[in-house]
Design a protein around this motif. Structure first.
Motif, PDB file in Angstrom:
ATOM      1  N   VAL A  79       0.852  -1.181   0.000  1.00 11.23           N
ATOM      2  CA  VAL A  79       0.000   0.000   0.000  1.00 11.23           C
ATOM      3  C   VAL A  79       0.892   1.237   0.000  1.00 11.23           C
ATOM      4  N   TYR A  80       0.338   2.317  -0.481  1.00  8.87           N
ATOM      5  CA  TYR A  80       0.999   3.615  -0.445  1.00  8.87           C
ATOM      6  C   TYR A  80       0.383   4.429   0.681  1.00  8.87           C
ATOM      7  N   GLU A  81       1.218   5.091   1.442  1.00  8.49           N
ATOM      8  CA  GLU A  81       0.714   5.953   2.501  1.00  8.49           C
ATOM      9  C   GLU A  81       1.601   7.178   2.639  1.00  8.49           C
ATOM     10  N   LEU A  82       1.049   8.205   3.228  1.00  7.62           N
ATOM     11  CA  LEU A  82       1.803   9.437   3.423  1.00  7.62           C
ATOM     12  C   LEU A  82       2.812   9.280   4.547  1.00  7.62           C
ATOM     13  N   THR A  83       3.957   9.886   4.384  1.00 11.70           N
ATOM     14  CA  THR A  83       4.926   9.991   5.461  1.00 11.70           C
ATOM     15  C   THR A  83       4.496  11.130   6.401  1.00 11.70           C
ATOM     16  N   PRO A  84       5.100  11.260   7.561  1.00 10.99           N
ATOM     17  CA  PRO A  84       4.789  12.427   8.408  1.00 10.99           C
ATOM     18  C   PRO A  84       4.969  13.751   7.655  1.00 10.99           C
ATOM     19  N   TYR A  85       5.998  13.823   6.815  1.00 11.77           N
ATOM     20  CA  TYR A  85       6.213  15.029   6.002  1.00 11.77           C
ATOM     21  C   TYR A  85       5.038  15.232   5.040  1.00 11.77           C
ATOM     22  N   GLY A  86       4.562  14.148   4.455  1.00  9.54           N
ATOM     23  CA  GLY A  86       3.433  14.251   3.548  1.00  9.54           C
ATOM     24  C   GLY A  86       2.147  14.658   4.255  1.00  9.54           C
ATOM     25  N   ARG A  87       1.946  14.167   5.465  1.00  9.83           N
ATOM     26  CA  ARG A  87       0.723  14.503   6.194  1.00  9.83           C
ATOM     27  C   ARG A  87       0.671  15.982   6.568  1.00  9.83           C
ATOM     28  N   GLU A  88       1.823  16.638   6.553  1.00  6.36           N
ATOM     29  CA  GLU A  88       1.824  18.079   6.818  1.00  6.36           C
ATOM     30  C   GLU A  88       1.086  18.852   5.735  1.00  6.36           C
ATOM     31  N   LEU A  89       0.796  18.190   4.629  1.00  6.02           N
ATOM     32  CA  LEU A  89       0.050  18.843   3.549  1.00  6.02           C
ATOM     33  C   LEU A  89      -1.454  18.916   3.823  1.00  6.02           C
ATOM     34  N   GLU A  90      -1.942  18.248   4.861  1.00  2.00           N
ATOM     35  CA  GLU A  90      -3.393  18.217   5.088  1.00  2.00           C
ATOM     36  C   GLU A  90      -4.006  19.613   5.212  1.00  2.00           C
ATOM     37  N   PRO A  91      -3.484  20.511   6.059  1.00  2.00           N
ATOM     38  CA  PRO A  91      -4.103  21.840   6.113  1.00  2.00           C
ATOM     39  C   PRO A  91      -4.019  22.595   4.793  1.00  2.00           C
ATOM     40  N   VAL A  92      -2.985  22.324   4.009  1.00  2.00           N
ATOM     41  CA  VAL A  92      -2.860  22.957   2.693  1.00  2.00           C
ATOM     42  C   VAL A  92      -3.967  22.465   1.769  1.00  2.00           C
ATOM     43  N   VAL A  93      -4.194  21.161   1.757  1.00  2.00           N
ATOM     44  CA  VAL A  93      -5.231  20.573   0.905  1.00  2.00           C
ATOM     45  C   VAL A  93      -6.611  21.064   1.342  1.00  2.00           C
ATOM     46  N   LEU A  94      -6.862  21.113   2.648  1.00  2.00           N
ATOM     47  CA  LEU A  94      -8.154  21.593   3.140  1.00  2.00           C
ATOM     48  C   LEU A  94      -8.366  23.058   2.775  1.00  2.00           C
ATOM     49  N   ALA A  95      -7.316  23.856   2.902  1.00  2.00           N
ATOM     50  CA  ALA A  95      -7.441  25.277   2.554  1.00  2.00           C
ATOM     51  C   ALA A  95      -7.692  25.456   1.060  1.00  2.00           C
ATOM     52  N   LEU A  96      -7.021  24.676   0.233  1.00  2.00           N
ATOM     53  CA  LEU A  96      -7.247  24.749  -1.212  1.00  2.00           C
ATOM     54  C   LEU A  96      -8.674  24.325  -1.560  1.00  2.00           C
ATOM     55  N   GLY A  97      -9.177  23.309  -0.840  1.00  2.00           N
ATOM     56  CA  GLY A  97     -10.547  22.878  -1.070  1.00  2.00           C
ATOM     57  C   GLY A  97     -11.552  23.972  -0.750  1.00  2.00           C
ATOM     58  N   ALA A  98     -11.357  24.646   0.381  1.00  2.00           N
ATOM     59  CA  ALA A  98     -12.251  25.742   0.756  1.00  2.00           C
ATOM     60  C   ALA A  98     -12.179  26.878  -0.256  1.00  2.00           C
ATOM     61  N   TRP A  99     -10.989  27.146  -0.748  1.00  2.00           N
ATOM     62  CA  TRP A  99     -10.802  28.202  -1.752  1.00  2.00           C
ATOM     63  C   TRP A  99     -11.475  27.813  -3.066  1.00  2.00           C
ATOM     64  N   GLY A 100     -11.306  26.552  -3.477  1.00  2.00           N
ATOM     65  CA  GLY A 100     -11.892  26.093  -4.723  1.00  2.00           C
ATOM     66  C   GLY A 100     -13.410  26.016  -4.679  1.00  2.00           C
ATOM     67  N   PHE A 101     -13.973  25.789  -3.490  1.00  2.00           N
ATOM     68  CA  PHE A 101     -15.427  25.688  -3.359  1.00  2.00           C
ATOM     69  C   PHE A 101     -16.121  26.965  -3.823  1.00  2.00           C
ATOM     70  N   LYS A 102     -15.459  28.096  -3.659  1.00  2.00           N
ATOM     71  CA  LYS A 102     -16.061  29.375  -4.043  1.00  2.00           C
ATOM     72  C   LYS A 102     -16.357  29.447  -5.543  1.00  2.00           C
ATOM     73  N   LYS A 103     -15.655  28.676  -6.343  1.00  2.00           N
ATOM     74  CA  LYS A 103     -15.852  28.676  -7.795  1.00  2.00           C
ATOM     75  C   LYS A 103     -16.334  27.313  -8.300  1.00  2.00           C
ATOM     76  N   LEU A 104     -16.891  26.499  -7.409  1.00  2.00           N
ATOM     77  CA  LEU A 104     -17.192  25.130  -7.774  1.00  2.00           C
ATOM     78  C   LEU A 104     -18.271  25.021  -8.845  1.00  2.00           C
ATOM     79  N   GLY A 105     -19.329  25.773  -8.734  1.00  2.00           N
ATOM     80  CA  GLY A 105     -20.396  25.688  -9.721  1.00  2.00           C
ATOM     81  C   GLY A 105     -21.141  24.369  -9.648  1.00  2.00           C
ATOM     82  N   ASP A 106     -21.955  24.092 -10.660  1.00  2.00           N
ATOM     83  CA  ASP A 106     -22.751  22.873 -10.695  1.00  2.00           C
ATOM     84  C   ASP A 106     -21.953  21.729 -11.288  1.00  2.00           C
ATOM     85  N   GLN A 107     -22.265  20.533 -10.825  1.00  2.00           N
ATOM     86  CA  GLN A 107     -21.596  19.335 -11.325  1.00  2.00           C
ATOM     87  C   GLN A 107     -21.999  19.062 -12.768  1.00  2.00           C
TER      88      GLN A 107
END
Length: 213
Positions: free
Chosen positions: A76-104
């Protein structure tokens, strides 16, 4: 290691060189949900060419962001501790992208891992801390998720189970999360179908999970 060298020295440049290649952040997004086999990653990203997936995994391993681990006789592939530090970055990008999400669009899919991360992005722990513990069984597109909220803690898993509210929703559910559509109107208009449990708990869900459009 970076495939693309921007020829600049700086922290943001380094970050983009590490995770800015096509598909890299979506691989990281899915691994933030949990370790995945190669086939599971491919299934969750159905449009990714197999050679690109293999290349991205090698690049992310070389950067120390993910690693391969034996588990129950499979790799299996899994994140290293260094990789898991990206979680707040990914969540912040998701919140930012939601503003322009539009309809599916018709050709776009919702995967369990993408929806899990969207729920993590929308989760308001401070609001949930003052609400009773609640379990939701949600069918969001093709994703079936069991969502447990206990105070400021959120747990999302695949499948169903005992829940205080069971509901199904299609693309219009984005409007409930954004606050554009009130929960009672969402039920009345058919955007949300309550399959079991208390109808009024959809209001609690909407208060617990919210993103500004």
């Amino acid at each position: 290691m970076a495939v693309r060298d921007y020829g600049q020295y700086g922290a943001l440049t380094q970050a983009v060189e590490l995770v800015g290649e096509r598909w890299a952040l979506l691989i990281i997004r899915d691994l933030l949900v949990g370790p995945r086999r190669y086939g599971e990653l491919a299934a969750g990203l159905p449009r990714i060419p197999t050679n690109v997936l293999a290349t991205r995994l090698k690049e992310l391993q070389a950067a120390g962001i993910i690693h391969r681990m034996p588990r129950s006789r499979v790799i299996v592939y899994e994140l290293t501790p260094y990789g898991r530090e990206l979680e707040p970055v990914v969540l912040a990008l998701g919140a930012w992208g939601f503003k322009k999400l539009g309809d599916q669009r018709d050709e776009q899919i919702i995967t369990p891992d993408s929806m899990t991360m969207d729920l993590r992005t929308a989760f308001r722990a401070q609001v949930a801390a003052d609400l009773p513990a609640t379990a939701y069984s949600a069918r969001l597109g093709a994703a079936e998720l069991l969502i447990r909220v206990a105070g400021p803690e959120l747990e999302v898993s695949r499948g169903d189970g005992p829940a205080d509210l069971t509901f199904a929703a299609g693309p219009g559910f984005r409007r409930v999360i954004s606050g554009e559509l009130a929960p009672d109107r969402a039920i009345g208009s058919g955007v949300v179908e309550v399959l079991g449990g208390r109808h009024d708990l959809l209001d609690r869900f909407a208060r617990t999970f919210h993103l500004a459009a």
